[in-house]
Structures are given as C-alpha cells and as structure tokens.
Design a protein around this motif. Structure first.
Motif, PDB file in Angstrom:
ATOM      1  N   GLU A   1       0.851  -1.186   0.000  1.00 15.55           N
ATOM      2  CA  GLU A   1       0.000   0.000   0.000  1.00 15.55           C
ATOM      3  C   GLU A   1       0.887   1.236   0.000  1.00 15.55           C
ATOM      4  O   GLU A   1       1.991   1.230   0.535  1.00 15.55           O
ATOM      5  CB  GLU A   1      -0.926   0.019   1.230  1.00 15.55           C
ATOM      6  CG  GLU A   1      -1.973  -1.087   1.214  1.00 15.55           C
ATOM      7  CD  GLU A   1      -1.508  -2.314   1.977  1.00 15.55           C
ATOM      8  OE1 GLU A   1      -0.408  -2.304   2.558  1.00 15.55           O
ATOM      9  OE2 GLU A   1      -2.250  -3.302   1.981  1.00 15.55           O
ATOM     10  N   GLN A   2       0.404   2.299  -0.567  1.00 11.24           N
ATOM     11  CA  GLN A   2       1.181   3.535  -0.714  1.00 11.24           C
ATOM     12  C   GLN A   2       1.760   4.030   0.602  1.00 11.24           C
ATOM     13  O   GLN A   2       2.894   4.496   0.656  1.00 11.24           O
ATOM     14  CB  GLN A   2       0.308   4.619  -1.364  1.00 11.24           C
ATOM     15  CG  GLN A   2       1.081   5.836  -1.805  1.00 11.24           C
ATOM     16  CD  GLN A   2       2.138   5.532  -2.854  1.00 11.24           C
ATOM     17  OE1 GLN A   2       1.944   4.689  -3.724  1.00 11.24           O
ATOM     18  NE2 GLN A   2       3.270   6.193  -2.778  1.00 11.24           N
ATOM     19  N   LYS A   3       0.997   3.930   1.700  1.00 13.64           N
ATOM     20  CA  LYS A   3       1.487   4.437   2.994  1.00 13.64           C
ATOM     21  C   LYS A   3       2.731   3.667   3.452  1.00 13.64           C
ATOM     22  O   LYS A   3       3.636   4.247   4.044  1.00 13.64           O
ATOM     23  CB  LYS A   3       0.396   4.405   4.061  1.00 13.64           C
ATOM     24  CG  LYS A   3      -0.075   3.027   4.460  1.00 13.64           C
ATOM     25  CD  LYS A   3      -1.156   3.100   5.517  1.00 13.64           C
ATOM     26  CE  LYS A   3      -1.624   1.707   5.906  1.00 13.64           C
ATOM     27  NZ  LYS A   3      -2.645   1.754   6.941  1.00 13.64           N
ATOM     28  N   TYR A   4       2.799   2.363   3.171  1.00 10.54           N
ATOM     29  CA  TYR A   4       3.971   1.572   3.559  1.00 10.54           C
ATOM     30  C   TYR A   4       5.172   1.928   2.678  1.00 10.54           C
ATOM     31  O   TYR A   4       6.293   2.035   3.157  1.00 10.54           O
ATOM     32  CB  TYR A   4       3.681   0.074   3.478  1.00 10.54           C
ATOM     33  CG  TYR A   4       2.622  -0.370   4.453  1.00 10.54           C
ATOM     34  CD1 TYR A   4       2.835  -0.283   5.829  1.00 10.54           C
ATOM     35  CD2 TYR A   4       1.404  -0.852   4.007  1.00 10.54           C
ATOM     36  CE1 TYR A   4       1.860  -0.678   6.723  1.00 10.54           C
ATOM     37  CE2 TYR A   4       0.424  -1.250   4.901  1.00 10.54           C
ATOM     38  CZ  TYR A   4       0.657  -1.161   6.256  1.00 10.54           C
ATOM     39  OH  TYR A   4      -0.311  -1.541   7.140  1.00 10.54           O
ATOM     40  N   ILE A   5       4.909   2.084   1.400  1.00  7.16           N
ATOM     41  CA  ILE A   5       5.990   2.446   0.483  1.00  7.16           C
ATOM     42  C   ILE A   5       6.564   3.806   0.868  1.00  7.16           C
ATOM     43  O   ILE A   5       7.775   3.975   0.977  1.00  7.16           O
ATOM     44  CB  ILE A   5       5.491   2.438  -0.980  1.00  7.16           C
ATOM     45  CG1 ILE A   5       5.122   1.007  -1.392  1.00  7.16           C
ATOM     46  CG2 ILE A   5       6.540   3.034  -1.913  1.00  7.16           C
ATOM     47  CD1 ILE A   5       4.421   0.905  -2.730  1.00  7.16           C
ATOM     48  N   LYS A   6       5.693   4.780   1.114  1.00  5.67           N
ATOM     49  CA  LYS A   6       6.144   6.115   1.498  1.00  5.67           C
ATOM     50  C   LYS A   6       6.955   6.063   2.793  1.00  5.67           C
ATOM     51  O   LYS A   6       8.024   6.669   2.888  1.00  5.67           O
ATOM     52  CB  LYS A   6       4.961   7.067   1.654  1.00  5.67           C
ATOM     53  CG  LYS A   6       5.390   8.480   2.021  1.00  5.67           C
ATOM     54  CD  LYS A   6       4.217   9.417   2.152  1.00  5.67           C
ATOM     55  CE  LYS A   6       4.578  10.832   2.510  1.00  5.67           C
ATOM     56  NZ  LYS A   6       5.831  11.105   3.140  1.00  5.67           N
ATOM     57  N   HIS A   7       6.456   5.328   3.768  1.00 10.02           N
ATOM     58  CA  HIS A   7       7.164   5.234   5.053  1.00 10.02           C
ATOM     59  C   HIS A   7       8.550   4.608   4.857  1.00 10.02           C
ATOM     60  O   HIS A   7       9.552   5.100   5.389  1.00 10.02           O
ATOM     61  CB  HIS A   7       6.329   4.419   6.050  1.00 10.02           C
ATOM     62  CG  HIS A   7       6.929   4.322   7.408  1.00 10.02           C
ATOM     63  ND1 HIS A   7       7.265   5.424   8.168  1.00 10.02           N
ATOM     64  CD2 HIS A   7       7.288   3.251   8.152  1.00 10.02           C
ATOM     65  CE1 HIS A   7       7.777   5.038   9.313  1.00 10.02           C
ATOM     66  NE2 HIS A   7       7.811   3.714   9.326  1.00 10.02           N
ATOM     67  N   GLY A   8       8.617   3.538   4.076  1.00 10.13           N
ATOM     68  CA  GLY A   8       9.901   2.879   3.822  1.00 10.13           C
ATOM     69  C   GLY A   8      10.882   3.778   3.095  1.00 10.13           C
ATOM     70  O   GLY A   8      12.062   3.847   3.441  1.00 10.13           O
ATOM     71  N   LEU A   9      10.400   4.478   2.080  1.00 13.48           N
ATOM     72  CA  LEU A   9      11.269   5.382   1.332  1.00 13.48           C
ATOM     73  C   LEU A   9      11.720   6.552   2.197  1.00 13.48           C
ATOM     74  O   LEU A   9      12.872   6.983   2.121  1.00 13.48           O
ATOM     75  CB  LEU A   9      10.575   5.877   0.066  1.00 13.48           C
ATOM     76  CG  LEU A   9      10.275   4.807  -0.989  1.00 13.48           C
ATOM     77  CD1 LEU A   9       9.462   5.390  -2.138  1.00 13.48           C
ATOM     78  CD2 LEU A   9      11.553   4.152  -1.499  1.00 13.48           C
ATOM     79  N   ASP A  10      10.824   7.049   3.054  1.00 15.26           N
ATOM     80  CA  ASP A  10      11.194   8.124   3.981  1.00 15.26           C
ATOM     81  C   ASP A  10      12.289   7.672   4.948  1.00 15.26           C
ATOM     82  O   ASP A  10      13.144   8.463   5.342  1.00 15.26           O
ATOM     83  CB  ASP A  10       9.978   8.615   4.779  1.00 15.26           C
ATOM     84  CG  ASP A  10       9.010   9.437   3.944  1.00 15.26           C
ATOM     85  OD1 ASP A  10       9.372   9.850   2.814  1.00 15.26           O
ATOM     86  OD2 ASP A  10       7.876   9.659   4.422  1.00 15.26           O
TER      87      ASP A  10
END
Length: 122
Positions: A87-96
């Motif tokens: 999900e986008q929220k997990y991808i964003k958190h990981g990339l952050d």
C-alpha cells in the motif's frame, strides 16, 4: 556479483530466494528475523540488503532504522523491501526511512535480479 543479506522470517521464502540469488552468483547471508538481521549486518557488511516488513521481534521498518544508525550514510548499502505490504502508505514510510526500493510478493525472479544488479552498480 555481490554479498547480499536477506532478512525473511518465512523459511521457505528465504531459502527459495537464497537459491535464486546464489545461482545468479551472489553470496547470500540469511537472517530469520529482524534482530538476527541487524546482528548479521554488523558482522558481514553486505553490499545490499533485502528485507521483509512483517516479521516477529523487529519489523522491517525497525530493521532499516536500526541499520542506518550502524554505518555512515555514505557507506550504507541499498536496502530493498521484499514484501506483500505494498500500500502507498507503507511504500512512502519505507522510502522516507531510506529504503532504495520495494518489490512485491510474489515477485518475478528475473525482475528482482535486474533490480539488484542496478542497485549494486550504483
């Protein structure tokens, strides 16, 4: 080829991934959970890390955050999440947090190998 650390709690998935990577010529260090992954990272200085997110003891996000404290940013290897959590929220958190990339389970071996090669060349 490179020295890769795989952090995956599912034994079958970890062993399958290891076989694929070794056939392709990589040296693979395996860890069965996040805590073991942090320990193996410190002992082996891998060229690239492949990590699941959902694991006991320490999830993949915690692993990445902990590993980032162990070496200088200029020496930190590419970190790839190999996970069903896309999900986008997990991808964003990981990339952050500093992940280099995300690969969805189930994954295509040729695509994963191509991605690994690209990150090892950087």
């Amino acid at each position: 080829m490179g020295k890769l650390l795989t952090i995956e709690d599912d034994v079958l998935l970890r062993e399958t991934l290891t076989e694929i990577l070794e056939v392709y010529g990589h040296e693979v260090i395996q860890a069965g959970d996040g805590e073991e992954g942090v320990e193996m990272f410190s002992k082996t200085s891998p060229d690239l890390v492949i990590c699941d997110i959902n694991m006991p003891k320490m999830d993949g996000f915690e692993v990445l955050a902990k590993l980032k404290t162990l070496v200088d940013a200029s020496e930190f290897p590419p970190f790839i999440f190999l996970t069903a959590k896309t999900e986008q929220k997990y991808i964003k958190h990981g990339l952050d947090l500093g992940a280099a990339d995300f690969v969805s389970k189930p994954y295509s071996a040729p695509e994963l190998l191509k991605l690994i090669d690209r990150w090892l060349k950087k």
